[in-house]
Scaffold this active site. Structure first.
Site, mmCIF file in Angstrom:
data_model
loop_
_atom_site.group_PDB
_atom_site.id
_atom_site.type_symbol
_atom_site.label_atom_id
_atom_site.label_comp_id
_atom_site.label_asym_id
_atom_site.label_seq_id
_atom_site.Cartn_x
_atom_site.Cartn_y
_atom_site.Cartn_z
ATOM 1 N N ARG A 131 0.829 -1.220 0.000
ATOM 2 C CA ARG A 131 0.000 0.000 0.000
ATOM 3 C C ARG A 131 0.859 1.263 0.000
ATOM 4 N NH1 ARG A 131 -3.349 -0.259 5.094
ATOM 5 N NH2 ARG A 131 -4.363 1.575 4.205
ATOM 6 N N HIS A 141 8.265 -1.182 14.648
ATOM 7 C CA HIS A 141 7.377 -2.185 14.059
ATOM 8 C C HIS A 141 8.149 -3.445 13.653
ATOM 9 C CE1 HIS A 141 3.941 -3.656 11.654
ATOM 10 N NE2 HIS A 141 4.856 -4.059 10.808
ATOM 11 N N HIS A 144 9.848 -5.279 16.719
ATOM 12 C CA HIS A 144 8.869 -5.965 17.563
ATOM 13 C C HIS A 144 8.444 -7.294 16.925
ATOM 14 C CE1 HIS A 144 5.860 -6.512 20.591
ATOM 15 N NE2 HIS A 144 4.859 -6.434 19.736
ATOM 16 N N LYS A 197 -7.651 5.191 18.891
ATOM 17 C CA LYS A 197 -6.342 4.696 18.434
ATOM 18 C C LYS A 197 -5.267 4.855 19.505
ATOM 19 C CE LYS A 197 -2.900 5.274 14.778
ATOM 20 N NZ LYS A 197 -2.531 6.024 13.550
#
Length: 274
Positions: A131, A141, A144, A197
């Site tokens: 995307r 990110h 982890h 969020k």
């Protein structure tokens, strides 16, 4: 390296060695290297001159299945431990249960399912690349995802069960249940999925604090606990690392943006007044 891991984990579990993607180092190393190559090198090059792919339906299905899987694992672990709580001598020192076949099976089977989920989590980053959402492919990110998958591989292979890390599994699955629900609702473009969020990040921070406390407890108050001390210290150190990384993300993403918004609003009022 193998000898040092054996000394840390104390044994190599014979049951875990028979499970797919456990036992041999090759699959997890190959998957992790392929993951890094795709999301950091091959993917960005492939997408350089292409428009973002419309994979909304695939993402919706993926997020929905993640919600079901994480909630089910969380529920199964809690209910089984609660049902057999009389067979757990000390919830502050969770190890293996040779005298409880049910808990012994849960120990390795749920950990194995959790490990597979962490490997499947790699797909999420590939969605970001397809995307062209490269900002989401952050150090936090990627680190982890790799840490969770590789560590659960070694925990399953060398220790053969969750032990004290049952708290990590329950908390992680609970947080991911909320997180993937948010992702699912965001993919549907519903306004309901937007306002909460930041609370997911707060849940993640709370999760790391609870993991820190649960693994510090046997180190301080149960020195006789049979769960490997190296694993307890790893959880403590890793909790501090994740608190720092997620805390830094929270401050940058929410607190500083809120401060800038307030400052901008004040400046606008001053200009209008003048």
């Amino acid at each position: 390296m193998s000898l040092s891991l054996k000394s840390m984990f104390h044994e190599r579990d014979p049951v875990a060695e028979q499970l797919p993607l456990l036992g041999s180092h090759v699959p997890i190393i190959a998957l992790t290297l392929a993951y890094l190559a795709i999301v950091l090198v091959i993917g960005p090059i492939f997408m350089r001159n292409r428009k973002p792919y419309n994979i909304k339906k695939v993402i919706l299905i993926y997020n929905f299945l993640q919600v079901i899987a994480n909630c089910f694992l969380c529920y199964l672990t809690i209910v089984t431990f609660y049902t057999h709580r009389a067979e757990v001598p000390d919830f502050g020192c969770l190890t293996k249960y040779p005298n409880s076949p049910t808990l012994e099976k849960l120990n390795i089977r749920v950990l194995y399912a959790f490990y597979l989920l962490k490997v499947i989590d790699y797909v999420e980053t590939i969605f970001f690349v397809l995307r062209k959402s490269f900002k989401q492919v952050s150090f936090l990110h990627v680190y982890h995802h790799i840490m969770m998958s590789t560590f659960n591989y070694y925990l399953g292979t060398y220790y053969g069960g969750m032990g004290q890390y049952a708290s990590v599994l329950v908390l992680n699955c609970a947080v991911h249940g909320f997180m993937y629900t948010y992702y699912f609702m965001s993919a549907l473009n519903t306004k309901m999925g937007l306002w909460w969020k930041k609370y997911i990040t707060r849940l993640q921070l709370t999760h790391f604090v609870l993991v820190l406390l649960h693994h510090s407890y046997p180190l301080i108050f149960r020195p006789q606990c049979q769960f490997p001390k190296g694993l307890l210290w790893f959880a403590v150190v890793q909790s501090f690392v994740m608190l720092y990384l997620f805390g830094k993300f929270y401050v940058r993403t929410y607190l500083r943006k809120a401060q800038k918004a307030v400052a901008t609003d004040k400046n606008d009022k001053i200009i209008k007044t003048n």
